[in-house]
Motif scaffolding. Sequence first.
Motif, PDB file in Angstrom:
ATOM      1  N   HIS A  15      39.582  33.413  44.642  1.00 40.74           N
ATOM      2  CA  HIS A  15      38.141  33.259  44.394  1.00 40.74           C
ATOM      3  C   HIS A  15      37.891  31.788  44.069  1.00 40.74           C
ATOM      4  O   HIS A  15      38.471  31.253  43.124  1.00 40.74           O
ATOM      5  CB  HIS A  15      37.681  34.161  43.243  1.00 40.74           C
ATOM      6  N   HIS A  74      43.194  34.757  38.273  1.00 40.19           N
ATOM      7  CA  HIS A  74      41.736  34.918  38.280  1.00 40.19           C
ATOM      8  C   HIS A  74      41.126  34.691  36.904  1.00 40.19           C
ATOM      9  O   HIS A  74      41.836  34.579  35.919  1.00 40.19           O
ATOM     10  CB  HIS A  74      41.366  36.335  38.733  1.00 40.19           C
ATOM     11  N   ARG A  75      39.789  34.664  36.869  1.00 39.77           N
ATOM     12  CA  ARG A  75      39.066  34.736  35.610  1.00 39.77           C
ATOM     13  C   ARG A  75      37.765  35.508  35.840  1.00 39.77           C
ATOM     14  O   ARG A  75      37.200  35.506  36.931  1.00 39.77           O
ATOM     15  CB  ARG A  75      38.788  33.349  35.019  1.00 39.77           C
ATOM     16  N   ARG A 110      32.641  32.016  44.610  1.00 39.24           N
ATOM     17  CA  ARG A 110      33.609  33.105  44.588  1.00 39.24           C
ATOM     18  C   ARG A 110      34.096  33.430  46.000  1.00 39.24           C
ATOM     19  O   ARG A 110      35.290  33.524  46.250  1.00 39.24           O
ATOM     20  CB  ARG A 110      32.960  34.342  43.951  1.00 39.24           C
ATOM     21  N   GLU A 139      36.980  30.146  40.412  1.00 32.97           N
ATOM     22  CA  GLU A 139      37.780  30.476  39.229  1.00 32.97           C
ATOM     23  C   GLU A 139      38.769  29.344  38.994  1.00 32.97           C
ATOM     24  O   GLU A 139      39.936  29.400  39.356  1.00 32.97           O
ATOM     25  CB  GLU A 139      38.413  31.859  39.425  1.00 32.97           C
ATOM     26  N   GLU A 199      43.778  38.090  34.783  1.00 39.78           N
ATOM     27  CA  GLU A 199      42.367  37.734  34.548  1.00 39.78           C
ATOM     28  C   GLU A 199      42.199  37.192  33.142  1.00 39.78           C
ATOM     29  O   GLU A 199      42.445  37.901  32.158  1.00 39.78           O
ATOM     30  CB  GLU A 199      41.472  38.990  34.658  1.00 39.78           C
TER      31      GLU A 199
HETATM   32 ZN    ZN Z   1      38.682  36.557  40.791  1.00 40.54          ZN
END
Ligand code: ZN
Lengths: 269, 116
Positions: free
Chosen positions: A80, A160-161, A119, A83, A234
């Motif tokens: 993404h 990810h975040r 994203r 991120e 995440e």
């Molecule tokens: Zn993500």
Amino acid sequence: MRRRTLLATGGVLVGAATTGVVSDPTGNDRLLAAARDPGDGGEASTTTERLLADTDHETTLYAIDAPSDGPTAMIFGGVHGDERSGIDVAHEVTEWYPDAGTLVVVPETDRVAVENDEREGVDGDLNRHFPADEEPRSALARGVWDAVERHDPDVVLDLHRSLGILGLHQEYVGQAVFHSPGADGEALADRLDDDAVPWYLPFHRFTSLESNASGPLLFQHAARELGADGYLFETTEFLLDRETKVEMTRLATAHVLSLHGLLEAGESA
Amino acid sequence: MSRDNLLAEDDSTLRGWPGLPDSLRRAATGPATAATFALLVVPFALGWYDAALFSPLALPGYLLFGIGTAIGNAVAPRFEFWLYWAPFLAGSYGVSVIVGYGYERWIARTDDRSSL
Ligand SMILES: [Zn+2]
């Protein structure tokens, strides 16, 4: 404002600043030093590949071979594009030295999305392009999957975040470790809590969740097709500044490498 | 701090709040209210500014803010989290007034007992 009120406010301010500095989480210097130091087993060698060369999606893959044999781990940032913590850490990891095995890193997996700071890239959400029993859904996903098949990783970690926190905010999935059935997400979450989450931020403790193998996410596909141990990490935007998100992501990466034998120093310092 | 002292000070500061009962007026701006409000807001604001400045003192504000966003996110998703500052400050003040009111009541009781 009355003097007593001023005094009370001032007292709280000084107290908070002092305890904040004193109780700053310790991190895990030993583990990160092990990741950054070349070690004494001889030089690791790094090779690079251009994935999807001469297309809009062209992006660099780094393969770092340790002097001794061991498992292969693949780390992905920028699946993404907005991120940043995962992208920053994946770039940093291209300079790490595994003690054993091979460390493969793709810092900007969806490079168009990364460059647009969005994203999704041109073909939508890359992390939904790996359905079970089908070809990957986009040219980008097929290029990425080719590289995964060629390196045949034992471990896959996707960084990810999220905006919020899993369990606290209904629509968000932050501060969580999603993992394939065989992977040790629980140990990873415990180690992260020990290293990076102070007791007075209880909502930020990490949750580990075993993920069913049938989904269209990259780490699920790697677990399903190649039998890899898959992790999707995440962190969260919620109350964490950039430096803190990066540190949590960095520690998650180092702990995955240590849990799977690419780094020797494993336990919390 | 003597009771007379408190009263004198409150009388001068609270002239703008006529219709309220004394105890409520005192609770609205009393020292315990101000201290509670500062404790809820200031350490949390420091952590918001820089996560390294979060401390055990920020825990009450952190819990209040976190629970506020959890409720808000369940009821009306898609709000940015900084929008929760206004309800957080209002909620913190509400909690502070309750604490301040309890404190005033407690002071009044101790004073009654000591004058027996
Ligand atoms: Zn993500």
